[in-house]
Scaffold this motif. Structure first.
Motif, PDB file in Angstrom:
ATOM      1  N   ILE A  92      43.565  48.200  45.356  1.00 38.39           N
ATOM      2  CA  ILE A  92      43.930  48.263  44.071  1.00 38.39           C
ATOM      3  C   ILE A  92      42.447  48.647  43.395  1.00 38.39           C
ATOM      4  CG2 ILE A  92      44.581  47.245  42.075  1.00 38.39           C
ATOM      5  CD1 ILE A  92      46.885  47.542  44.333  1.00 38.39           C
TER       6      ILE A  92
ATOM      7  N   TYR B  84      42.241  52.136  41.401  1.00 39.73           N
ATOM      8  CA  TYR B  84      41.732  52.019  39.898  1.00 39.73           C
ATOM      9  C   TYR B  84      40.401  53.112  39.773  1.00 39.73           C
ATOM     10  CZ  TYR B  84      40.311  50.196  35.399  1.00 39.73           C
ATOM     11  OH  TYR B  84      40.057  49.854  34.121  1.00 39.73           O
TER      12      TYR B  84
ATOM     13  N   ARG C 228      45.590  53.793  36.513  1.00 37.19           N
ATOM     14  CA  ARG C 228      44.630  52.849  36.049  1.00 37.19           C
ATOM     15  C   ARG C 228      45.486  52.043  35.219  1.00 37.19           C
ATOM     16  NH1 ARG C 228      39.184  54.129  35.875  1.00 37.19           N
ATOM     17  NH2 ARG C 228      38.916  52.448  34.467  1.00 37.19           N
TER      18      ARG C 228
ATOM     19  N   CYS D  83      47.311  49.589  37.564  1.00 34.51           N
ATOM     20  CA  CYS D  83      46.752  48.696  38.323  1.00 34.51           C
ATOM     21  C   CYS D  83      46.242  47.460  37.211  1.00 34.51           C
ATOM     22  CB  CYS D  83      45.094  49.207  38.644  1.00 34.51           C
ATOM     23  SG  CYS D  83      45.246  50.505  39.910  1.00 34.51           S
TER      24      CYS D  83
ATOM     25  N   TRP E  81      41.826  42.420  43.261  1.00 33.92           N
ATOM     26  CA  TRP E  81      41.744  43.739  43.147  1.00 33.92           C
ATOM     27  C   TRP E  81      41.008  44.196  44.386  1.00 33.92           C
ATOM     28  CZ3 TRP E  81      41.246  47.050  38.107  1.00 33.92           C
ATOM     29  CH2 TRP E  81      41.928  46.558  37.341  1.00 33.92           C
TER      30      TRP E  81
END
Length: 274
Positions: free
Chosen positions: A71, A75, A90, A93, A103
C-alpha cells in the motif's frame, strides 16, 4: 500472533508456486491479516515476496500492479500527468483502517483476496475497470473482471491453489473523470459505504461503483446520465440480501447512504443541476 500449527515456511518457492500447493498451505505476502488471528488449519506458509514480482508498471496500455505491491508503494506512485485518476489511487490507500506500519507491509493483492466489503483496493480496481490475472496450479492462467472476483463477504472466485498474480488497469479508465464519496462512523473508521463514479471525458455516461455497504462490489453502468428517479431506481434494484450488515451500519442505513450519495454525485457531474 504466533501460529503454532505451522510447521514449515517456504522462503524460496518456485516461479509458479501453485504447482506445489497442498491442503493447509497459505500464501504469505504482507501477512498483516494472516498473523492477526488464529489460523488452525494452516500447516505451511509460502513466501511470495521472495519472487520479486514487479510492483507498479506504467505503460501505454495502462497500469500493472503486482499482487505483492505494498500500500505504501501504491500511495507513493507518481501517476503520469494525463492520468486524471491519479489522486484516486492515493485516496483509496487513505481509506484503509490501518497504521503506517500496516501500510508498509500490507499488499494490494492481499487486500483484494481477503474479499472484505470494506477492502479499498477492491473498490478502486472495480471502479477503474481492472482485470485480475490469476495463476492456476496446473500452470495455466485466467483473467477475471474485478467486478466478478468477490462473490460475498470474505468469499471470492479463487479455487484451492490459485493465486492472484497481477492487477491490470486499462489506460481508458485511468484518463476518466471521477468523483467519490465515503462514509464512516468515526473519522478514521472502517468504511460504511465507499462509492466511486467515473465518466468518459466529453461524454455523458456514468459508471457508479458501490462497495463497503454491499457484500460484494456493485457496479451500475449508464450510457447517458440518468435522471434522479432512474438513478434511485437502479440503487433500489440492488437485491436486499446484498446490503451488508455489521456494527458499522445496517442494510437500511447503507441503502439510504447509497441513494443520497448517488444523487449527490449525479448533481455534481451535471454541473449542479438537481
Amino acid at each position: 500472533m504466533d501460529i503454532n500449527t505451522v510447521t514449515e515456511l517456504i522462503r524460496n518457492p518456485s516461479d509458479r508456486p501453485g504447482q506445489d500447493w497442498r491442503d493447509g498451505d497459505a500464501w504469505l505476502a504482507g501477512g498483516t491479516w494472516l498473523f492477526s488471528d488464529e489460523q488452525p488449519r494452516l500447516r505451511r506458509l509460502v513466501d511470495l515476496t521472495a519472487l520479486g514480482w514487479d510492483t507498479l508498471t506504467a505503460g501505454p496500455e495502462g497500469l500493472r500492479i503486482g499482487a505483492t505491491c505494498t500500500i505504501r508503494e501504491l500511495y507513493a506512485f507518481a501517476a503520469p500527468a494525463d492520468w486524471t485518476v491519479g489522486p484516486l489511487l492515493r485516496a483509496s490507500c487513505e481509506a484503509f483502517l490501518a497504521s503506517f506500519k500496516i501500510w508498509n507491509s500490507a499488499t494490494v493483492g492481499g487486500n483484494i483476496v481477503m474479499s472484505l466489503p470494506a477492502g479499498p483496493m477492491i473498490t478502486m480496481t472495480v471502479a477503474l475497470e481492472a482485470t485480475y490475472i490469476v495463476w492456476a496450479p496446473d500452470g495455466t492462467e485466467r483473467t477475471v473482471d474485478a467486478v466478478d472476483f468477490v462473490t460475498a463477504n470474505n468469499r471470492n472466485v479463487l479455487a484451492p491453489g490459485e493465486i492472484l498474480r497481477r492487477i491490470d488497469i486499462p489506460i481508458t479508465a485511468l484518463r476518466k473523470n471521477y468523483t467519490h464519496r465515503r462514509f464512516t462512523l468515526t473519522k478514521m473508521g472502517r468504511s460504511t459505504l465507499f462509492m466511486i463514479a467515473t465518466q468518459t471525458p466529453g461524454r455523458d455516461d456514468l459508471l457508479l461503483t458501490i462497495t463497503a455497504g454491499t457484500t460484494h462490489p456493485v457496479r451500475l453502468a449508464f450510457d447517458a446520465m440518468p435522471d434522479a428517479e432512474d438513478l434511485r431506481a437502479a440503487v433500489d434494484a440492488i437485491p436486499a440480501d446484498s446490503w451488508f450488515d455489521d456494527p458499522n451500519g445496517t442494510p437500511d442505513h447503507r441503502q439510504h447512504l447509497a441513494r443520497h450519495f448517488a444523487e449527490d454525485i449525479r448533481i455534481e457531474l451535471t454541473g449542479g443541476v438537481a
